[in-house]
Write a protein that holds these residues in place. Structure first.
Motif, mmCIF file in Angstrom:
data_model
loop_
_atom_site.group_PDB
_atom_site.id
_atom_site.type_symbol
_atom_site.label_atom_id
_atom_site.label_comp_id
_atom_site.label_asym_id
_atom_site.label_seq_id
_atom_site.Cartn_x
_atom_site.Cartn_y
_atom_site.Cartn_z
ATOM 1 N N PRO A 59 -35.680 -9.794 9.801
ATOM 2 C CA PRO A 59 -36.133 -10.555 10.973
ATOM 3 C C PRO A 59 -34.989 -11.379 11.550
ATOM 4 C CG PRO A 59 -37.604 -10.876 9.084
ATOM 5 C CD PRO A 59 -36.392 -10.169 8.576
ATOM 6 N N GLY A 60 -34.981 -11.506 12.875
ATOM 7 C CA GLY A 60 -33.968 -12.326 13.517
ATOM 8 C C GLY A 60 -33.437 -11.691 14.790
ATOM 9 N N GLU A 61 -32.270 -12.115 15.169
ATOM 10 C CA GLU A 61 -31.647 -11.670 16.414
ATOM 11 C C GLU A 61 -30.253 -11.133 16.127
ATOM 12 O OE1 GLU A 61 -29.940 -13.699 20.539
ATOM 13 O OE2 GLU A 61 -31.495 -14.718 19.378
ATOM 14 N N VAL A 62 -29.957 -9.955 16.652
ATOM 15 C CA VAL A 62 -28.638 -9.330 16.483
ATOM 16 C C VAL A 62 -28.035 -9.135 17.870
ATOM 17 C CG1 VAL A 62 -27.357 -7.318 15.640
ATOM 18 C CG2 VAL A 62 -29.363 -8.153 14.377
ATOM 19 N N SER A 63 -26.893 -9.755 18.120
ATOM 20 C CA SER A 63 -26.270 -9.657 19.439
ATOM 21 C C SER A 63 -25.371 -8.432 19.529
ATOM 22 C CB SER A 63 -25.444 -10.915 19.728
ATOM 23 O OG SER A 63 -24.155 -10.815 19.139
ATOM 24 N N GLU A 64 -25.012 -8.095 20.739
ATOM 25 C CA GLU A 64 -24.018 -7.057 20.975
ATOM 26 C C GLU A 64 -22.616 -7.664 20.874
ATOM 27 O OE1 GLU A 64 -24.759 -3.854 21.186
ATOM 28 O OE2 GLU A 64 -26.843 -4.482 20.912
ATOM 29 N N ILE A 65 -21.617 -6.811 20.754
ATOM 30 C CA ILE A 65 -20.233 -7.270 20.755
ATOM 31 C C ILE A 65 -19.935 -7.948 22.095
ATOM 32 C CG2 ILE A 65 -17.816 -6.560 20.667
ATOM 33 C CD1 ILE A 65 -19.135 -6.283 17.996
ATOM 34 N N GLY A 66 -19.332 -9.126 22.046
ATOM 35 C CA GLY A 66 -18.971 -9.846 23.262
ATOM 36 C C GLY A 66 -20.060 -10.727 23.823
ATOM 37 N N ALA A 67 -21.232 -10.744 23.185
ATOM 38 C CA ALA A 67 -22.363 -11.489 23.745
ATOM 39 C C ALA A 67 -22.197 -13.004 23.662
ATOM 40 C CB ALA A 67 -23.655 -11.086 23.037
ATOM 41 N N TRP A 68 -21.265 -13.476 22.845
ATOM 42 C CA TRP A 68 -21.058 -14.915 22.717
ATOM 43 C C TRP A 68 -19.884 -15.404 23.552
ATOM 44 C CZ3 TRP A 68 -21.804 -15.963 16.729
ATOM 45 C CH2 TRP A 68 -23.116 -15.646 16.393
#
Length: 249
Positions: A64-73
């Motif tokens: 469970p949770g959130e996984v970002s894409e590369i560069g999303a931050w």
């Protein structure tokens, strides 16, 4: 699932993340790596990859949770990550491109770096932060360099952070303190304090990887009392705080 112990959980994370395609190393960071954690502290883990990393592999683990894409931050040295719950524990995963990390380490050794804004970091971050992670974090899988603090960086970083703090203080005095704007003045002093703390620790040759204990490490926690008195005497309080910061170190 491994036994319910911190050591076995760290080993479990190393196995899980180290097996993802493209990952060459996994490191435990934050308070868990330094032994300063509380029982409820998150687990900060970095995955070091070369040539590309597909977050779909991390997402496919099914936590469970959130996984970002590369560069999303923001696309800087912090180029993405995930907030997950693994075995009932909060785990923050940071993506670390080895080519980028090696470049920033080489730049730091030459005394060069850049400043980047980053959420939850009031003063922003220096790009040499990822070199500091190599020095401080605990490697769980693979091999990573463990750099000393470069002499060149001890010369250039304090100058940069002192100048940034001076600019923050000068602007705050002219635009906020002199006009009775308490909230903006207090906020600016907080930023200037963190910038000053970066300068103090850089001059000592101490790596910084977050702001959570930055003021304590720089000996600037007494600033709290000065800021608490701002409402009673904004010009005087600002002057006292600015004097403290400019004399720090």
């Amino acid at each position: 699932m491994p036994d319910n112990t911190a050591e076995n959980f760290a080993d479990h994370l190393g196995d899980l993340l180290g097996a993802l395609p493209g990952v060459e190393a996994v490191a435990l960071g934050g308070s868990r790596a330094q032994g300063t954690h509380r029982p409820d502290s998150d687990w900060d883990v970095s995955v070091y990859y070369r040539g590309g990393f597909d977050p779909a592999g991390l997402r496919a683990l099914g936590f469970p949770g959130e996984v970002s894409e590369i560069g999303a931050w923001g696309g800087g040295v912090f180029n993405g990550g995930a907030w997950l719950t693994v075995g009932g524990r909060a785990v923050d995963v940071h993506y670390r491109d080895l080519a980028s990390v090696e470049h920033e380490l080489a730049e730091a050794r030459a005394g060069r770096f850049r400043w980047e804004p980053l959420a939850f970091h009031l003063a922003g971050i220096p790009s040499y932060l990822v070199a500091g992670e190599l020095a401080i974090n605990r490697v769980l899988r693979g091999r990573l360099p463990r750099p000393d603090y470069p002499d060149a960086l001890r010369r250039t970083a304090p100058q940069f952070w002192r100048a940034a703090a001076d600019r923050t203080l000068d602007y705050a005095e002219a635009a906020y303190a002199s006009r009775g704007r308490l909230t903006e003045t207090a906020a600016s002093l907080g930023v200037a304090a963190l910038q000053t703390a970066h300068a103090v620790l850089a001059a000592r040759g101490e790596w910084v990887t977050n702001e959570k204990t930055l003021l304590e490490r720089a000996g600037l926690r007494p600033l709290d009392a000065t800021l608490a008195a701002l409402a009673a005497d904004l010009p005087g309080g600002f002057a006292a705080a600015a004097a403290m910061l400019r004399a720090a170190g």
